[in-house]
Design an enzyme around this catalytic site. Structure first.
Site: not given
Length: 376
Positions: A137-139
């Protein structure tokens, strides 16, 4: 040492404003029992504009997973190469100089990965290594930097191209009416980011150390439910409070290099929402100005998933960077709950690559602390 060079950012041409988003929510969900709460949450995101890969009227239609994924592939192939070429130019490299491509995306699926198509299309060598990252995801933007750093540490003369392609609007689910989903409909935007990590040479952030941190027992807080209609974004109301757990991880990472995380020169972090940044200010005892690049990304483009930290980093470059050998941190946050953390120093070609002494770093922190304590 490996250097993260200037990123290239590409955003689609279709724009939606916060006012349009709020009007759509009122129109589409007029009978929702928690509409007022959803409207308040959307308004408080701080997002003023977002970019979409389709016009809003097409975004709101759901033609099925097959059509959506075909659109993802077509748009990725149409848009990613231009950003890749610009990132290569910023690093003074060509496709044949690249030893590994890291392709990051959590909003569409391809197998073979987009990396295979890029190698065949853009003139990369057949020996180019491929590393797709799909489930962070965003990581994942932070993870891509860290894996590039690892690769260049193992192969010091290697070069890595990072590509993030996030079309969050293709995950819109009209039947998901939970408040968290209504909030996400007003928070996420679409963007592409590209950046090169050079094993030798280059101007930018010289990568010093990296690591990860997972907050135990939070794996269900940010997730996808994979259904017949595609990816359904699940967001727990406890997510905004996770900086209480992740801020100490940032501090511990910095202490491994005898750095004070509250006295660094630059901060490039994932802007998942305004509370993430506000809580980091509180826990790390930093003024809001320290996260100005991340805040600008959130305001102008929304949460663009793994591309956020590259968009914020591009703004840092646009601002002229900072003094040679100045210390900073890059951090991406995402499902898990996971933090991907990078420590680095600003590197300008022609200057000696000497990091500041610990005494100089402490002196800079004292100056910063004194300035914060001074009366207005």
């Amino acid at each position: 040492m490996a250097t993260l060079c200037r990123p290239a950012i590409a955003v689609p041409e279709h724009i939606i404003t916060r006012e349009q988003t709020l009007d759509l929510a009122r129109e589409l969900h007029a009978d929702h029992p928690q509409l007022d709460l959803a409207l308040r949450l959307i308004a408080n995101t701080g997002v003023q504009t977002r970019r979409l890969v389709q016009p809003i009227e097409d975004t709101l239609r759901h033609p099925g997973l097959t059509a959506r994924n075909a659109l993802y592939e077509a748009e990725a192939k149409a848009r990613v190469p231009e950003a890749a070429y610009r990132a290569l130019a910023f690093a003074d490299l060509t496709p044949r100089d690249i030893d590994m491509i890291i392709y990051v995306s959590c909003t569409g699926f391809m197998m073979p990965s987009m990396t295979a198509w890029l190698i065949n299309t853009m003139g990369f060598r057949p020996q180019t290594r491929q590393l797709p990252i799909a489930q962070l995801g965003c990581a994942a933007g932070g993870a891509a930097i860290n894996r590039a750093h690892d690769f260049c540490t193992a192969y010091p003369q290697a070069n890595v191209l990072i590509l993030c392609c996030e079309f969050c609007s293709l995950c819109y689910q009209p039947t998901d009416l939970a408040v968290g989903n209504l909030l996400s409909n007003g928070l996420f935007g679409d963007a592409i980011a590209a950046a090169v990590v050079r094993g030798e040479g280059g101007r930018g952030v010289q990568l010093d150390h990296n690591g990860s941190h997972l907050v135990p027992d939070t794996e269900e807080w940010i997730s996808y439910a994979v259904r017949d209609t595609g990816f359904h974004f699940m967001l727990d109301k406890r997510v905004p409070g996770t900086m209480a757990d992740l801020a100490p991880a940032l501090r511990e990472m910095a202490e491994l290099r005898d750095w004070d995380v509250s006295g660094l020169d630059f901060y490039i972090v994932h802007a998942g929402g305004p509370r993430i940044l506000d809580d980091l200010c509180t826990h790390l005892k930093l003024p809001p100005e320290k996260f100005r690049y991340s805040r600008a990304t959130l305001t102008e483009r929304g949460n663009i998933a793994s591309a956020v930290i590259f968009d914020a980093l591009e703004r840092f470059f646009d601002d002229g960077g900072t003094a040679h050998a100045a210390q900073g941190i890059i951090a991406g946050f995402g499902p898990g709950i996971t933090a991907e953390i990078t420590l680095g120093t600003w590197s300008t070609p022609g200057e000696p690559n000497r990091p500041p002494t610990r005494q100089a770093s402490q002196a800079r922190h004292l100056t910063t602390t004194s300035a914060q304590a001074a009366p207005a």
